[in-house]
Motif scaffolding. Sequence first.
Motif, PDB file in Angstrom:
ATOM      1  N   GLY A 240       0.924  -1.072  -0.039  1.00  0.00           N
ATOM      2  CA  GLY A 240       0.086  -0.061  -0.062  1.00  0.00           C
ATOM      3  C   GLY A 240       0.781   1.263   0.060  1.00  0.00           C
ATOM      4  O   GLY A 240       2.176   1.325   0.199  1.00  0.00           O
ATOM      5  N   ALA A 241       0.133   2.358   0.040  1.00  0.00           N
ATOM      6  CA  ALA A 241       0.775   3.681  -0.195  1.00  0.00           C
ATOM      7  C   ALA A 241       1.702   3.805   1.346  1.00  0.00           C
ATOM      8  O   ALA A 241       1.100   3.336   2.350  1.00  0.00           O
ATOM      9  CB  ALA A 241       0.009   4.955  -0.432  1.00  0.00           C
ATOM     10  N   VAL A 348      -0.896   9.355   8.936  1.00  0.00           N
ATOM     11  CA  VAL A 348      -1.039   9.866   7.636  1.00  0.00           C
ATOM     12  C   VAL A 348      -0.710   8.973   6.451  1.00  0.00           C
ATOM     13  O   VAL A 348       0.299   8.546   6.437  1.00  0.00           O
ATOM     14  CB  VAL A 348      -0.570  11.146   7.399  1.00  0.00           C
ATOM     15  CG1 VAL A 348      -0.807  11.922   6.075  1.00  0.00           C
ATOM     16  CG2 VAL A 348      -0.927  12.169   8.537  1.00  0.00           C
ATOM     17  N   ARG A 349      -1.684   8.501   5.635  1.00  0.00           N
ATOM     18  CA  ARG A 349      -1.395   7.775   4.503  1.00  0.00           C
ATOM     19  C   ARG A 349      -0.960   8.767   3.160  1.00  0.00           C
ATOM     20  O   ARG A 349      -1.916   9.462   3.130  1.00  0.00           O
ATOM     21  CB  ARG A 349      -2.390   6.901   4.045  1.00  0.00           C
ATOM     22  CG  ARG A 349      -2.101   5.745   2.865  1.00  0.00           C
ATOM     23  CD  ARG A 349      -3.197   4.967   2.578  1.00  0.00           C
ATOM     24  NE  ARG A 349      -3.669   4.116   3.605  1.00  0.00           N
ATOM     25  CZ  ARG A 349      -3.305   2.992   4.055  1.00  0.00           C
ATOM     26  NH1 ARG A 349      -2.169   2.678   3.509  1.00  0.00           N
ATOM     27  NH2 ARG A 349      -3.621   2.469   5.069  1.00  0.00           N
ATOM     28  N   GLN A 350      -0.044   8.654   2.790  1.00  0.00           N
ATOM     29  CA  GLN A 350       0.400   9.352   1.543  1.00  0.00           C
ATOM     30  C   GLN A 350      -0.468   9.025   0.195  1.00  0.00           C
ATOM     31  O   GLN A 350      -0.494   7.999  -0.217  1.00  0.00           O
ATOM     32  CB  GLN A 350       1.881   9.310   1.246  1.00  0.00           C
ATOM     33  CG  GLN A 350       2.680  10.444   0.447  1.00  0.00           C
ATOM     34  CD  GLN A 350       4.127  10.007   0.450  1.00  0.00           C
ATOM     35  OE1 GLN A 350       4.659   9.235  -0.507  1.00  0.00           O
ATOM     36  NE2 GLN A 350       4.885  10.784   1.180  1.00  0.00           N
ATOM     37  N   ALA A 351      -1.086   9.963   0.173  1.00  0.00           N
ATOM     38  CA  ALA A 351      -1.913  10.402  -1.465  1.00  0.00           C
ATOM     39  C   ALA A 351      -1.234  11.042  -2.384  1.00  0.00           C
ATOM     40  O   ALA A 351      -0.189  11.725  -2.326  1.00  0.00           O
ATOM     41  CB  ALA A 351      -3.289  10.851  -1.157  1.00  0.00           C
ATOM     42  N   ILE A 397     -13.963  -0.880  15.601  1.00  0.00           N
ATOM     43  CA  ILE A 397     -13.818  -1.324  14.358  1.00  0.00           C
ATOM     44  C   ILE A 397     -13.362  -0.256  13.605  1.00  0.00           C
ATOM     45  O   ILE A 397     -13.806   0.835  13.255  1.00  0.00           O
ATOM     46  CB  ILE A 397     -15.335  -1.721  13.840  1.00  0.00           C
ATOM     47  CG1 ILE A 397     -16.190  -2.726  14.866  1.00  0.00           C
ATOM     48  CG2 ILE A 397     -15.239  -2.431  12.437  1.00  0.00           C
ATOM     49  CD1 ILE A 397     -17.424  -2.864  14.530  1.00  0.00           C
ATOM     50  N   GLY A 398     -12.159  -0.754  12.830  1.00  0.00           N
ATOM     51  CA  GLY A 398     -11.483   0.356  11.953  1.00  0.00           C
ATOM     52  C   GLY A 398     -10.552  -0.421  10.959  1.00  0.00           C
ATOM     53  O   GLY A 398     -10.240  -1.563  11.109  1.00  0.00           O
ATOM     54  N   ASN A 399     -10.394   0.301  10.049  1.00  0.00           N
ATOM     55  CA  ASN A 399      -9.262  -0.134   8.844  1.00  0.00           C
ATOM     56  C   ASN A 399      -8.264   0.918   8.630  1.00  0.00           C
ATOM     57  O   ASN A 399      -8.413   2.087   8.623  1.00  0.00           O
ATOM     58  CB  ASN A 399     -10.014  -0.690   7.520  1.00  0.00           C
ATOM     59  CG  ASN A 399     -10.436   0.700   6.791  1.00  0.00           C
ATOM     60  OD1 ASN A 399     -10.978   1.478   7.169  1.00  0.00           O
ATOM     61  ND2 ASN A 399     -10.683   0.355   5.470  1.00  0.00           N
ATOM     62  N   GLY A 400      -7.322   0.583   8.062  1.00  0.00           N
ATOM     63  CA  GLY A 400      -6.192   1.513   7.580  1.00  0.00           C
ATOM     64  C   GLY A 400      -5.718   2.356   8.701  1.00  0.00           C
ATOM     65  O   GLY A 400      -5.483   2.086   9.759  1.00  0.00           O
ATOM     66  N   THR A 401      -5.500   3.772   8.342  1.00  0.00           N
ATOM     67  CA  THR A 401      -5.185   4.698   9.349  1.00  0.00           C
ATOM     68  C   THR A 401      -6.390   5.202  10.211  1.00  0.00           C
ATOM     69  O   THR A 401      -6.233   5.898  10.926  1.00  0.00           O
ATOM     70  CB  THR A 401      -4.891   6.028   8.392  1.00  0.00           C
ATOM     71  OG1 THR A 401      -5.871   6.574   7.463  1.00  0.00           O
ATOM     72  CG2 THR A 401      -3.772   5.731   7.644  1.00  0.00           C
TER      73      THR A 401
END
Length: 527
Positions: A240-241, A348-351, A397-401
């Motif tokens: 992923g990013a 923070v996921r880089q977009a 419940i969560g996903n990713g960041t």
Amino acid sequence: MKKWTLVIAVSMMLANEAQAAVNNPAFNRYMLALTVCVIYVLFCFWIFRRHRRTAAGKQVVHGDQHGDAWLIGYASQGGYARELALKTAQSMQEAGVAVRCMALSEIDVKRLEQARHALFVVSTTGEGDAPDNAHHFMQSVMPSVSGLSQLQYGLLALGDSSYANFCGFGHQLDHWLQHMHALPLFDMVQVDAGDDGALRHWQYQLGQLAGSSEMPDWQPAQYQSWHLIMRQHLNPGSAGAPVYQLALRPENPDIQWQAGDIAEIGPRNPAHEVRDFLARMELPINAMLDGKPLADDLAERLLPHEPHDIAVLRSLSPRELLQQLRPLPHREYSIASLSGDGQLELLVRQASYADGRLGLGSGWLTTYAEVGATVALRIRENVAFHPPPVDLPLILIGNGTGIAGLRAHLKVREASSQAANWLLFGERNAAYDFHFEDEIKAWQAAGVLTRVDAVFSRDQPERQYVQHILARHPDIVSEWVRQGAAIYVCGSASGMAPEVHAVLLEILGENVLAQCALDGRYRRDVY
């Protein structure tokens, strides 16, 4: 072209008449003045008609031929909800989304049952009453609708918390929509007495829905100065990013926040993009305006990148250029820490854009802002995602960041240790993307976390996500809820959140899930 031809023809005729009278100075002056006036009037008329045609192309669309248009309905007593609905429509249209905007009194059963996407902007009058232009909708439309399972919606509720039934009609409409099986795209946004922060959050959600990362803010935030003190790349090697953990510290040490609150970031363009823009505009790198480097102002403006857009702006003076360029919109991030930690932490996921440029907010925070640099940041109180009572069990419940917002709640639970906590988390690869793994395992070993279910979609042939793990444990979910558990969801609004919502509906049933929402035991921070 026809109007230009008319302007030119009339101008030439009047000019010829004036020239014919050249031997009569008084008459000549009169005719020349008349010529100028007529040309001016015709030119203004052409501009007006051209503006009308342009504006007409941006007006809300009507008719069933636009079946994919978003329905924007408003209920307004004093006009403020209508004004915000029109701004909402304009923002969506500028992002390329077709819309139909109308009062609730104009929406009939057929139109509502055919709509696939809707945005509602509603105010509340008195002690929780609906505005006058919502009465027909409540009395005739709502009782006649059989179901809205095809509808996805967002809701902006306006109110005043000094009244006992704050945003009462908004809550009533939200409850009815869910009872009709409509799917909320995100939790209702409540605006207390015109709060700018809540309205910016609504605009942020609009940008997410429209796929427009550059939708401008209606009202800029009043930021404080924070210093970036740490940045760590958490997932090198991931499919992923890149994901970064950041820590910031305010210049004002008295700033406080709670679990669930949001950090609004004012991003800046990187120096190399500003230099490239100046070069393409054929302006010197050290150009000044009012004694200040023009580059400083451009760092806070949306910069065009297409050659056509650059060419249109090239003839403008620096002052005119700044007037044409819109300010950069804010970015929102769930806060992963508590005030008592001494620093504000983000995940923070880089977009990135299709042309390789990094996203406005994520690029600024993860790459361009140097450690030690000043970052414009504002805390937005997010009451709708504040912690539940510490004596209630909690399902996270969560996903990713989205783990960032859940981490802050787990820190609260660690301090209280009065009830059971269950974490369900999804990401790509366990080897790279198990964010805060050491902390989570430590909380599990210490009993803070009674149960942890983590799933990593790229680690098995058939991809599994957090909603699939949730669906495997219906009996456990039901038992926790019977014991009074709150359910907090944080993460992606486009995939995870609606899928989790559908699973919870199947497990708990509509009545139980709706009651949880009314009791504040089902809350979401999705983006």
